[in-house]
Scaffold this active site. Structure first.
Site, PDB file in Angstrom:
ATOM      1  N   TYR A   1      18.535  -0.186  13.059  1.00  0.00           N
ATOM      2  CA  TYR A   1      18.628  -0.322  14.517  1.00  0.00           C
ATOM      3  C   TYR A   1      19.904   0.321  15.062  1.00  0.00           C
ATOM      4  O   TYR A   1      19.951   0.739  16.211  1.00  0.00           O
ATOM      5  CB  TYR A   1      18.628  -1.808  14.918  1.00  0.00           C
ATOM      6  CG  TYR A   1      17.270  -2.409  15.125  1.00  0.00           C
ATOM      7  CD1 TYR A   1      16.249  -2.226  14.206  1.00  0.00           C
ATOM      8  CD2 TYR A   1      17.010  -3.184  16.252  1.00  0.00           C
ATOM      9  CE1 TYR A   1      15.005  -2.801  14.393  1.00  0.00           C
ATOM     10  CE2 TYR A   1      15.768  -3.765  16.443  1.00  0.00           C
ATOM     11  CZ  TYR A   1      14.771  -3.575  15.516  1.00  0.00           C
ATOM     12  OH  TYR A   1      13.544  -4.156  15.710  1.00  0.00           O
TER      13      TYR A   1
ATOM     14  N   LYS B   1      13.655  -3.642  -0.445  1.00  0.00           N
ATOM     15  CA  LYS B   1      12.785  -2.552  -0.906  1.00  0.00           C
ATOM     16  C   LYS B   1      13.597  -1.731  -1.896  1.00  0.00           C
ATOM     17  O   LYS B   1      13.746  -0.510  -1.759  1.00  0.00           O
ATOM     18  CB  LYS B   1      12.339  -1.724   0.324  1.00  0.00           C
ATOM     19  CG  LYS B   1      11.217  -0.733   0.064  1.00  0.00           C
ATOM     20  CD  LYS B   1       9.844  -1.362  -0.119  1.00  0.00           C
ATOM     21  CE  LYS B   1       8.851  -0.335  -0.621  1.00  0.00           C
ATOM     22  NZ  LYS B   1       7.544  -0.919  -0.964  1.00  0.00           N
TER      23      LYS B   1
ATOM     24  N   ASP C   1       6.848  -5.344   1.266  1.00  0.00           N
ATOM     25  CA  ASP C   1       5.382  -5.269   1.394  1.00  0.00           C
ATOM     26  C   ASP C   1       4.727  -6.497   0.774  1.00  0.00           C
ATOM     27  O   ASP C   1       3.827  -7.115   1.359  1.00  0.00           O
ATOM     28  CB  ASP C   1       4.843  -3.961   0.779  1.00  0.00           C
ATOM     29  CG  ASP C   1       5.367  -3.675  -0.626  1.00  0.00           C
ATOM     30  OD1 ASP C   1       6.328  -4.350  -1.064  1.00  0.00           O
ATOM     31  OD2 ASP C   1       4.816  -2.781  -1.288  1.00  0.00           O
TER      32      ASP C   1
ATOM     33  N   ASP D   1      12.547  -8.160  11.799  1.00  0.00           N
ATOM     34  CA  ASP D   1      11.813  -8.044  13.062  1.00  0.00           C
ATOM     35  C   ASP D   1      10.314  -8.173  12.797  1.00  0.00           C
ATOM     36  O   ASP D   1       9.605  -8.925  13.466  1.00  0.00           O
ATOM     37  CB  ASP D   1      12.125  -6.687  13.706  1.00  0.00           C
ATOM     38  CG  ASP D   1      11.378  -6.472  15.001  1.00  0.00           C
ATOM     39  OD1 ASP D   1      11.333  -7.408  15.820  1.00  0.00           O
ATOM     40  OD2 ASP D   1      10.828  -5.367  15.197  1.00  0.00           O
TER      41      ASP D   1
ATOM     42  N   ASP E   1       7.587 -11.754  13.269  1.00  0.00           N
ATOM     43  CA  ASP E   1       6.386 -11.794  14.111  1.00  0.00           C
ATOM     44  C   ASP E   1       5.190 -12.310  13.313  1.00  0.00           C
ATOM     45  O   ASP E   1       4.392 -13.110  13.807  1.00  0.00           O
ATOM     46  CB  ASP E   1       6.044 -10.392  14.663  1.00  0.00           C
ATOM     47  CG  ASP E   1       6.644 -10.142  16.038  1.00  0.00           C
ATOM     48  OD1 ASP E   1       7.709 -10.726  16.327  1.00  0.00           O
ATOM     49  OD2 ASP E   1       6.052  -9.375  16.823  1.00  0.00           O
TER      50      ASP E   1
HETATM   51  C1  IPM Z   1      12.954  -9.032  18.769  1.00  0.00           C
HETATM   52  C2  IPM Z   1      12.446  -7.903  19.617  1.00  0.00           C
HETATM   53  C3  IPM Z   1      13.562  -6.880  19.801  1.00  0.00           C
HETATM   54  C4  IPM Z   1      13.930  -6.352  18.430  1.00  0.00           C
HETATM   55  C5  IPM Z   1      13.251  -5.722  20.775  1.00  0.00           C
HETATM   56  C6  IPM Z   1      12.816  -6.239  22.122  1.00  0.00           C
HETATM   57  C7  IPM Z   1      14.401  -4.785  20.904  1.00  0.00           C
HETATM   58  O1  IPM Z   1      11.304  -7.356  19.069  1.00  0.00           O
HETATM   59  O2  IPM Z   1      13.946  -9.686  19.163  1.00  0.00           O
HETATM   60  O3  IPM Z   1      12.372  -9.273  17.716  1.00  0.00           O
HETATM   61  O4  IPM Z   1      13.278  -5.424  17.925  1.00  0.00           O
HETATM   62  O5  IPM Z   1      14.884  -6.867  17.847  1.00  0.00           O
HETATM   63 MG    MG Z   2      10.557  -8.424  17.371  1.00  0.00          MG
END
Ligand code: IPM
Ligand code: MG
Length: 362
Positions: free
Chosen positions: A141, A192, A224, A248, A252
């Site tokens: 990032y 990884k 993975d 990240d 999710d």
């Molecule tokens: C998160 C989000 C952010 C990230 C975006 C909005 C920049 O997806 O906080 O997980 O990728 O960190």
């Molecule tokens: Mg995110």
């Protein structure tokens, strides 16, 4: 002394969900003995509209002065064509970097009332309680060099750099081991190392730091496989630690195990425990302004704030119990509502906030 909380609602549903969390904070102020002062600022698209920058100097100053920050979400379709350095997401990355909030805690806990809302079988997720510790201010990032360049043949090439220094790996590893010590004492480091040198270093540094925590059972997994294991047998995990981008993605996936991304809070901490707290979901511009978003992740982010930055574990427990209660009472926002389950009722954002307030006061 009064502690200062900076409220940054941001964009989209951010404003609506933060308003509900503020109701909860105000109850704790008025009816219990929480001694805090709230200030407000802009971030993301809202800040760009007001000040021409997604993380303007006024917000930077407020953020530095605060003891803790509550953030809604950033982003919206109308900002998608802006230059990259003033897009709302840059505001979020900017504040994380500026305050050195390197340790991002993303719990994935399945509330037992919501086992049916998960897309996985109830028995696979029942009792799920994972903590993902994501490195938040390094890795790909922020790595340099980055950009889009033109090659000699005129073709364009995009490039980013995945870098981690030993010191960055060490501090996130310590953070994760400390959390594991307070839980089931099992830590899985996700990388990884079979392909990437940087993750080989990651592996070795985590191993080294692990020597200081002999009680914690440390394991390693490739990302993975970790993604696969998360949907196959998620309950095998206690604490997971990983880099910025892997974290990240995996967070999710883990969020969805719990039925809705609308249920998960997060904490982003610096080395002194100062933190920014936000739901892990985004600004959901498609449903903004309709009073249908789920405010519970933001309300539970207040609970994490009380626990990690304001030293009020008692109040954090009160909030968690109130959330548990409203779910037991059957209140469901659209994201966690399933047609035909007896005793549940579909409610909007503000009704859900009111229900939590009522549960706190009852
Ligand atoms: C998160 C989000 C952010 C990230 C975006 C909005 C920049 O997806 O906080 O997980 O990728 O960190
Ligand atoms: Mg995110």
């Amino acid at each position: 002394m009064k502690q200062k909380i900076l409220i940054l609602p941001g964009d989209g549903i951010g404003k609506e969900i933060v308003a509900e969390a503020v109701k909860v904070i105000n109850v704790l102020k008025d009816d219990f003995d929480l001694d805090v002062e709230l200030t407000y600022g802009d971030i993301g698209g809202a800040a760009y509209d007001a000040d021409g920058h997604p993380y303007p100097p006024t917000t930077q100053k407020l953020a530095k002065d605060a003891d803790a920050i509550l953030l809604g979400a950033v982003g919206g379709y109308q900002y998608d064509d802006l230059p990259r350095d003033v897009r709302p997401e840059r505001g979020l990355l900017g504040i994380r970097a500026d305050l050195e909030l390197f340790s991002n805690l993303r719990p994935a806990i399945l509330n037992k009332e919501l086992a049916d809302a998960s897309s996985l079988k109830a028995e696979v997720v029942a009792g799920l309680d994972i903590m993902i510790v994501r490195e938040l201010t390094g890795g790909i990032y922020f790595g340099e060099p980055r950009g889009i360049r033109e090659l000699e043949n005129g073709e364009k090439q995009g490039y980013n750099t995945l870098v981690y220094k030993e010191s960055e790996i060490e501090r996130i590893a310590h953070s994760a081991f400390k959390i594991a010590m307070k839980r089931d004492k099992r830590l899985c480091s996700v990388g990884k190392a079979n392909v990437l040198e940087v993750m080989e270093l990651w592996h070795d540094v985590v191993e080294r730091v692990g020597k200081e925590y002999p009680e914690v059972e440390l394991s390693h997994m490739y990302v993975d496989n970790a993604a696969m294991q998360l949907v196959k047998e998620p309950k095998q995990f206690d604490v997971m630690v990983t880099g910025n981008m892997f974290g990240d993605i995996l967070s999710d996936a883990a969020a969805m195990l719990t039925g809705s991304i609308g249920m998960l809070p997060s904490a982003s901490l610096d080395k002194n425990g100062k933190g920014m707290y936000e739901p892990i979901h985004g600004s959901a511009p498609d449903i903004a302004g309709q009073n249908i978003a789920n405010p519970l992740a933001t309300i539970m982010s207040v609970s994490m704030m009380l626990l990690y930055s304001l030293n009020r574990e008692d109040m954090a427990e009160r909030i968690d119990a109130a959330v548990e209660r409203v779910l037991q009472q059957g209140y469901r926002t659209a994201d966690i509502f399933i047609e035909g389950i007896e005793g549940t009722k579909l409610v909007g954002t503000s009704e859900m906030g009111d229900a939590v307030v009522a549960a706190l006061l009852s």
